[in-house]
Design a protein around this motif. Structure first.
Motif, PDB file in Angstrom:
ATOM      1  N   LEU A 143     105.249  -1.204 -35.137  1.00 39.68           N
ATOM      2  CA  LEU A 143     103.764  -0.707 -35.100  1.00 39.68           C
ATOM      3  C   LEU A 143     102.846  -1.246 -36.371  1.00 39.68           C
ATOM      4  O   LEU A 143     101.438  -1.656 -35.697  1.00 39.68           O
ATOM      5  CB  LEU A 143     103.970   0.682 -35.163  1.00 39.68           C
ATOM      6  CG  LEU A 143     104.829   1.903 -34.111  1.00 39.68           C
ATOM      7  CD1 LEU A 143     105.216   3.304 -34.702  1.00 39.68           C
ATOM      8  CD2 LEU A 143     104.714   1.497 -33.064  1.00 39.68           C
ATOM      9  N   ARG A 144     102.932  -1.194 -37.557  1.00 36.80           N
ATOM     10  CA  ARG A 144     102.040  -1.468 -38.396  1.00 36.80           C
ATOM     11  C   ARG A 144     100.931  -2.848 -38.262  1.00 36.80           C
ATOM     12  O   ARG A 144     100.193  -3.291 -38.237  1.00 36.80           O
ATOM     13  CB  ARG A 144     102.478  -1.214 -39.371  1.00 36.80           C
ATOM     14  CG  ARG A 144     101.492  -1.409 -40.646  1.00 36.80           C
ATOM     15  CD  ARG A 144     101.056  -0.086 -40.579  1.00 36.80           C
ATOM     16  NE  ARG A 144      98.968  -0.251 -41.582  1.00 36.80           N
ATOM     17  CZ  ARG A 144      98.247  -1.661 -41.718  1.00 36.80           C
ATOM     18  NH1 ARG A 144      98.646  -2.028 -41.222  1.00 36.80           N
ATOM     19  NH2 ARG A 144      97.557  -1.652 -42.781  1.00 36.80           N
ATOM     20  N   ASP A 145     101.878  -3.363 -37.950  1.00 41.71           N
ATOM     21  CA  ASP A 145     102.164  -4.999 -38.012  1.00 41.71           C
ATOM     22  C   ASP A 145     100.992  -5.640 -36.499  1.00 41.71           C
ATOM     23  O   ASP A 145     100.257  -6.619 -35.697  1.00 41.71           O
ATOM     24  CB  ASP A 145     103.188  -6.207 -37.841  1.00 41.71           C
ATOM     25  CG  ASP A 145     103.558  -6.452 -39.064  1.00 41.71           C
ATOM     26  OD1 ASP A 145     102.584  -5.773 -40.216  1.00 41.71           O
ATOM     27  OD2 ASP A 145     104.519  -7.031 -39.151  1.00 41.71           O
ATOM     28  N   ALA A 216      90.660   2.473 -32.441  1.00 39.53           N
ATOM     29  CA  ALA A 216      91.616   2.142 -32.562  1.00 39.53           C
ATOM     30  C   ALA A 216      92.332   1.916 -30.789  1.00 39.53           C
ATOM     31  O   ALA A 216      91.340   2.966 -29.940  1.00 39.53           O
ATOM     32  CB  ALA A 216      93.451   3.204 -32.117  1.00 39.53           C
ATOM     33  N   THR A 217      92.243   0.712 -30.481  1.00 42.85           N
ATOM     34  CA  THR A 217      92.081   0.148 -29.008  1.00 42.85           C
ATOM     35  C   THR A 217      93.149   0.667 -28.085  1.00 42.85           C
ATOM     36  O   THR A 217      93.207   1.031 -26.615  1.00 42.85           O
ATOM     37  CB  THR A 217      92.418  -1.774 -28.501  1.00 42.85           C
ATOM     38  OG1 THR A 217      93.788  -1.710 -29.050  1.00 42.85           O
ATOM     39  CG2 THR A 217      91.582  -2.624 -29.880  1.00 42.85           C
ATOM     40  N   GLU A 218      94.412   1.570 -28.455  1.00 42.08           N
ATOM     41  CA  GLU A 218      95.363   1.838 -27.681  1.00 42.08           C
ATOM     42  C   GLU A 218      95.594   3.855 -28.426  1.00 42.08           C
ATOM     43  O   GLU A 218      96.332   3.752 -28.090  1.00 42.08           O
ATOM     44  CB  GLU A 218      97.236   1.192 -27.947  1.00 42.08           C
ATOM     45  CG  GLU A 218      96.922  -0.376 -27.594  1.00 42.08           C
ATOM     46  CD  GLU A 218      97.136  -0.420 -25.569  1.00 42.08           C
ATOM     47  OE1 GLU A 218      96.734   0.465 -25.235  1.00 42.08           O
ATOM     48  OE2 GLU A 218      95.980  -1.358 -25.258  1.00 42.08           O
ATOM     49  N   ALA A 219      94.461   4.163 -28.669  1.00 42.18           N
ATOM     50  CA  ALA A 219      94.699   4.585 -29.163  1.00 42.18           C
ATOM     51  C   ALA A 219      95.016   5.876 -27.754  1.00 42.18           C
ATOM     52  O   ALA A 219      94.393   5.409 -26.662  1.00 42.18           O
ATOM     53  CB  ALA A 219      93.524   6.052 -29.912  1.00 42.18           C
ATOM     54  N   LEU A 220      95.762   7.300 -27.748  1.00 47.65           N
ATOM     55  CA  LEU A 220      95.760   7.925 -26.576  1.00 47.65           C
ATOM     56  C   LEU A 220      95.178   8.855 -26.550  1.00 47.65           C
ATOM     57  O   LEU A 220      94.404   9.210 -27.237  1.00 47.65           O
ATOM     58  CB  LEU A 220      97.650   8.275 -27.097  1.00 47.65           C
ATOM     59  CG  LEU A 220      98.800   7.533 -26.681  1.00 47.65           C
ATOM     60  CD1 LEU A 220     100.074   8.917 -27.634  1.00 47.65           C
ATOM     61  CD2 LEU A 220      99.394   7.307 -25.506  1.00 47.65           C
ATOM     62  N   VAL A 275     112.194   9.959 -33.240  1.00 46.09           N
ATOM     63  CA  VAL A 275     110.956   9.456 -33.191  1.00 46.09           C
ATOM     64  C   VAL A 275     110.244   8.592 -33.578  1.00 46.09           C
ATOM     65  O   VAL A 275     109.943   7.547 -32.199  1.00 46.09           O
ATOM     66  CB  VAL A 275     110.048  10.290 -33.903  1.00 46.09           C
ATOM     67  CG1 VAL A 275     107.864  10.147 -33.598  1.00 46.09           C
ATOM     68  CG2 VAL A 275     110.488  11.925 -34.490  1.00 46.09           C
ATOM     69  N   ALA A 276     111.187   7.173 -33.880  1.00 47.32           N
ATOM     70  CA  ALA A 276     110.863   5.744 -34.032  1.00 47.32           C
ATOM     71  C   ALA A 276     111.284   5.484 -32.536  1.00 47.32           C
ATOM     72  O   ALA A 276     110.530   4.289 -32.234  1.00 47.32           O
ATOM     73  CB  ALA A 276     111.708   5.273 -35.386  1.00 47.32           C
ATOM     74  N   LEU A 277     112.535   5.866 -32.591  1.00 46.77           N
ATOM     75  CA  LEU A 277     113.025   5.271 -30.751  1.00 46.77           C
ATOM     76  C   LEU A 277     112.314   5.393 -30.246  1.00 46.77           C
ATOM     77  O   LEU A 277     112.078   4.858 -29.219  1.00 46.77           O
ATOM     78  CB  LEU A 277     114.728   5.852 -30.399  1.00 46.77           C
ATOM     79  CG  LEU A 277     114.577   5.712 -29.533  1.00 46.77           C
ATOM     80  CD1 LEU A 277     116.215   4.030 -29.609  1.00 46.77           C
ATOM     81  CD2 LEU A 277     116.487   6.071 -29.327  1.00 46.77           C
ATOM     82  N   LEU A 282     108.488   3.316 -25.920  1.00 46.88           N
ATOM     83  CA  LEU A 282     106.613   3.201 -26.158  1.00 46.88           C
ATOM     84  C   LEU A 282     105.926   1.733 -26.469  1.00 46.88           C
ATOM     85  O   LEU A 282     104.965   1.043 -25.804  1.00 46.88           O
ATOM     86  CB  LEU A 282     105.277   4.459 -27.012  1.00 46.88           C
ATOM     87  CG  LEU A 282     106.055   5.980 -26.274  1.00 46.88           C
ATOM     88  CD1 LEU A 282     105.394   7.135 -27.328  1.00 46.88           C
ATOM     89  CD2 LEU A 282     105.975   6.310 -25.036  1.00 46.88           C
ATOM     90  N   LEU A 283     106.615   1.468 -27.080  1.00 46.73           N
ATOM     91  CA  LEU A 283     105.631   0.029 -27.651  1.00 46.73           C
ATOM     92  C   LEU A 283     106.744  -1.031 -26.641  1.00 46.73           C
ATOM     93  O   LEU A 283     105.889  -1.469 -26.250  1.00 46.73           O
ATOM     94  CB  LEU A 283     106.543  -0.588 -29.463  1.00 46.73           C
ATOM     95  CG  LEU A 283     105.866  -1.902 -30.213  1.00 46.73           C
ATOM     96  CD1 LEU A 283     103.479  -1.448 -29.921  1.00 46.73           C
ATOM     97  CD2 LEU A 283     106.191  -1.571 -31.304  1.00 46.73           C
ATOM     98  N   VAL A 284     107.343  -0.964 -26.294  1.00 42.28           N
ATOM     99  CA  VAL A 284     108.092  -1.846 -24.968  1.00 42.28           C
ATOM    100  C   VAL A 284     107.185  -2.053 -24.142  1.00 42.28           C
ATOM    101  O   VAL A 284     107.314  -2.792 -23.457  1.00 42.28           O
ATOM    102  CB  VAL A 284     109.697  -1.448 -25.323  1.00 42.28           C
ATOM    103  CG1 VAL A 284     110.321  -2.621 -23.919  1.00 42.28           C
ATOM    104  CG2 VAL A 284     110.079  -1.971 -26.460  1.00 42.28           C
ATOM    105  N   GLY A 285     106.928  -0.622 -23.446  1.00 39.57           N
ATOM    106  CA  GLY A 285     106.135  -0.487 -22.766  1.00 39.57           C
ATOM    107  C   GLY A 285     105.119  -0.993 -22.112  1.00 39.57           C
ATOM    108  O   GLY A 285     104.620  -1.065 -21.718  1.00 39.57           O
TER     109      GLY A 285
END
Length: 292
Positions: A143-145, A216-220, A275-277, A282-285
């Motif tokens: 996420l950070r990278d 942030a480009t992907e902020a919800l 929560v990390a899971l 979400l990152l994979v999606g």
């Protein structure tokens, strides 16, 4: 009561047998929580290899404590294998390494742990401990990278998990009421569950709103961020209960003694793992739906 010179005699500062606040469970919990929080936040702001190393160590500690709780042997060889896999995958995630190599490393590591672990239940617990450690060690770093998410991702993780824990603790202690699941965790209450849920929803939404404000480009959007934060809070508390069930099954009070007032690393990262899971999925999606 004072002496003839106006000074208080030794021991008069507090009732006999009552420890100073930092020595109480709440005091130790608060002090160690602040120290760890500042350390993690500092590493998060810095990012890079420092951040990656901290989460590698956290993942390694999770494996070690999990093996100890479940009495899975041989402890050192299993921990060494898990450490090599974690180090290779965490480093590989930040370097130009083929994904096939990373997947192969994980598969070989899981297979080695399954074959080597004893007794029979350990053949499940050992690879499962590595799988959980990989989530803990990898997701915050990814996420950070990620340039689309950056700092907002880990801050959302921390905000939701920490607020859930703190709000549930103080709400439950203040309001009490019916127990959430007494057979697994006798101290947890429904009031604490609701307090953690509400607090995390507010904080998670606030982090997303702040990220959006900063570009942030992907902020919800705020509604979606609040909904995901609520789901994450429920998962965080579910992860806490799952670890409590594991410890109860093996007669362990804490996963370790590394963190004063908190126990072991697993005791602090049980909810964080869940929560990390969710964040990892979400990152994979996000990646597979074609977002640049």
């Amino acid at each position: 009561m004072t002496g003839s010179d106006g000074t208080k005699p030794p021991g008069a500062e507090r009732p006999a047998g009552r420890p100073a606040w930092p020595a109480t469970e709440l005091g130790a919990r608060t002090v160690s929580g602040i120290v760890l929080g500042l350390l993690v936040l500092g590493a998060t702001l810095n990012g890079g290899w420092i951040f990656a190393v901290i989460w590698f160590l956290a993942g390694l500690a999770v494996v070690g404590e999990w093996l100890a709780i479940t009495r899975t042997a041989p402890h050192r060889p299993l921990l060494a294998i898990a450490g090599l896999v974690l180090a290779g995958v965490v480093a590989g995630a930040r370097l130009p390494v083929a994904q096939s190599w990373l997947i192969g490393t994980v598969v070989l590591g899981l297979a080695a742990l399954t074959l080597l672990a004893r007794p029979a239940p350990g053949r499940i617990w050992a690879p499962l401990s590595l799988a959980c450690a990989l989530v803990v060690a990898l997701v915050p770093v990814l996420l950070r990278d990620d340039p689309r998410i950056g700092l907002a991702g880990p801050l959302w993780l921390f905000g939701v998990v920490w607020t859930t824990d703190i709000a549930a603790y103080f709400t439950g202690r203040s309001l009490g009421g019916p127990k959430l699941w007494p057979a697994v965790s006798p101290k947890k209450t429904w009031s604490g569950f609701c307090g953690g849920l509400i607090g995390a929803t507010i904080v998670g939404g606030a982090v997303a709103a702040g990220a959006r404000h900063l570009g942030a480009t992907e902020a919800l959007s705020l509604p979606l961020a609040c909904a995901l934060s609520a789901i994450a809070s429920v998962m965080s508390q579910g992860g806490d209960l799952a670890e409590s069930a594991l410890k109860r099954a093996y007669g362990a009070k804490d996963s370790g003694r590394l963190i004063p007032g908190h126990g072991g690393v697993m005791d602090r990262l049980d909810g964080f793992f869940a929560v990390a899971l969710l964040a990892g999925l979400l990152l994979v999606g996000l990646t597979f739906t074609g977002h640049p």
